[in-house]
Motif scaffolding. Sequence first.
Motif, mmCIF file in Angstrom:
data_model
loop_
_atom_site.group_PDB
_atom_site.id
_atom_site.type_symbol
_atom_site.label_atom_id
_atom_site.label_comp_id
_atom_site.label_asym_id
_atom_site.label_seq_id
_atom_site.Cartn_x
_atom_site.Cartn_y
_atom_site.Cartn_z
ATOM 1 N N LYS A 1 0.861 -1.200 0.000
ATOM 2 C CA LYS A 1 0.000 0.000 0.000
ATOM 3 C C LYS A 1 0.891 1.241 0.000
ATOM 4 N N ILE A 2 0.647 2.099 -0.961
ATOM 5 C CA ILE A 2 1.472 3.298 -1.125
ATOM 6 C C ILE A 2 0.552 4.500 -1.106
ATOM 7 N N ASP A 3 0.929 5.538 -0.370
ATOM 8 C CA ASP A 3 0.073 6.717 -0.383
ATOM 9 C C ASP A 3 0.749 7.917 -1.041
ATOM 10 N N PHE A 4 1.669 7.639 -1.981
ATOM 11 C CA PHE A 4 2.242 8.742 -2.755
ATOM 12 C C PHE A 4 2.353 8.292 -4.201
ATOM 13 N N GLU A 5 2.460 9.279 -5.084
ATOM 14 C CA GLU A 5 2.651 8.995 -6.507
ATOM 15 C C GLU A 5 3.988 9.577 -6.943
ATOM 16 N N ILE A 6 4.653 8.894 -7.859
ATOM 17 C CA ILE A 6 5.981 9.347 -8.283
ATOM 18 C C ILE A 6 5.905 10.633 -9.123
ATOM 19 N N LYS A 7 4.945 10.696 -10.032
ATOM 20 C CA LYS A 7 4.900 11.801 -11.008
ATOM 21 C C LYS A 7 4.972 13.195 -10.359
#
Lengths: 277, 336
Positions: free
Chosen positions: B198-204
């Motif tokens: 589960k990730i709560d950030f986006e790379i872009k």
Amino acid sequence: MENIYKPDPMEVVEVRQQTADVKLVRIKFRDPEKNANFKFNIGQFGLYSVFGVGESTFNICCSNSKDYIEFCFRKTGRVTERLWDVEPGDTIGFRGPFGNSYPMDAWEGKNLVFVAGGIAMPPIRCAIQYALENREKYGKITIVYGARTVGDLVCKDELDEWAQAPNVVVLKTVDVAPPEGTPWNGRVDFVPTVLKDAGITGENTVALVVGPPIMIKLSLPILVDAGLKDEDIFTSLENRMKCGLGKCGRCNCGSVYVCKEGPVFTQADIKKMPDDF
Amino acid sequence: MSQIITLDQLKKTLAEKQAQGVDIIAPVLRGELAFFQHVDDLEKAALTPRVRFQNSIKEFFFPRHETIFSFVRQGSDVQLTDAPEFERQQIVVGARPCDAASLPILDPLFAWDYQDRFFQQRRANTTVVSFACKETDGHCFCTAVGGAPDGTAGADAILFELGDGSFEVRCLTDKGKALFAGKTSESDKTGAACEPPKIDFEIKPIADWIRNNFSSPVWEEVSLRCVGCGACAFVCPTCHCFDIVDEGSYSKGKRVKNWDSCQTALFTLHASGHNPRGTQGKRQRQRMMHKFVIYPDKFDFNLCTGCGACSRSCGVMFGVRPCLEALAQAASSSEN
């Protein structure tokens, strides 16, 4: 498969001491066939090794019409300390040529302004030699060269030779006045001041400026005031390099690899790059 | 129908290859710690999916220390002897999907105009068998960079542990098919990987922030705890920066390529004493820029597989994911 990290053995042909800590070295490929076929473009660099000590990066500081390569170095690190001891007949290593080059063809028909400080004369010397060998292709040539003291000027003899060529102005200067009695026919001033007095006009003119950051910083506005555009002002950057091939990951300024996309950049290129040099 | 192989049959298959002279690289336990290493006896291989390894499979493609050539001085001449070409065949088994994913990411770098035979020959001569993940931990973030617990990038075959002493085998390339041809049996059992992390950030948006905030004080702030040891680079499957140094004496020795890390001051120190990256903040900025701006600019890949090895190994609980999270915060607060 070819080993891209393996240098060629080179014979040291000549060593000329320039200052207390700068030498100019002439080398040839030990393999005569390689020596005959070697080609490079003005402004490219190579990696030079003392086997058992390491490799260092220097510009190829002579024009490409010769059957040898020359480079110039200051004794300041582990490799150059050892390079200082090489004598004619010795073997050193060379990898190259790497990087982009000065657009000598695109500069044809234009006036050339060369601005150099201290040990930065060698990366300009190759372009000066080339331009003088092809004198009819270029307009007026102005060379402004300064160093801290008279003793720190490199290529001193050549400066006077270049001044003899038609339509060439050589302005040399030192930051600190030489002791009384020392022969000196140049000025005592900083490079930007001398450049300002040179009366450069921007029309049909390109400049190549290489030297310490402060010299470049103060010379740029003078060239811009003279009417040169950012696209007409060139420099040659240096950053610590290991591979010279865009792989080892240290010479980049943002997304620009100095070893592959440089070392030659225009002021317009540099304005787009992050301040990582 | 799926293809399955028992653990015994897998070991037998690898042992057969080994008998033919193929090097087998597999996880081996030393105490509780798992290492990828060459195995002589396949009974010592710990062939089960796991999250934490002490090293990545990178070193079997890009060794931490590798001879480029050797030299002998003879009078004023110097004789150079090229390092031998890599002619062995090797099989890496048990790679995590995020380890295998590093290989296609590194391919374009080592082929960027100049062909690095040291990487390329190993790559050509290696079959990679990965294990789909059965669990993730708080360091994993493969999904943020396009990976998955059952990601197939870089693998020649991926195995799914079925929990009954067998694996489902999915061959992905000719190399994978060649390895498992005739070794599997048909079954109606299919394997599945664990849930993605589960990730709560986006790379872009973070990459955009990095691109536009070269001079931000955030870089020094987030890097205050970094001690610059470089461990993150050494355990990273994609970090590939290297040093070239001479070993031996003036009369006889060799030139070697060693792993290096952008986190040390010496990495970019000029002979003049000038250093373009003289502080830890600048060095951390370079690391993150290289991974999420520079490498995508050059080669269309993030230089990161989200494996989490950096933060797992970090002595001060830093690493790429903690840094991305800190930058995500900076990015969102600069928006508001």
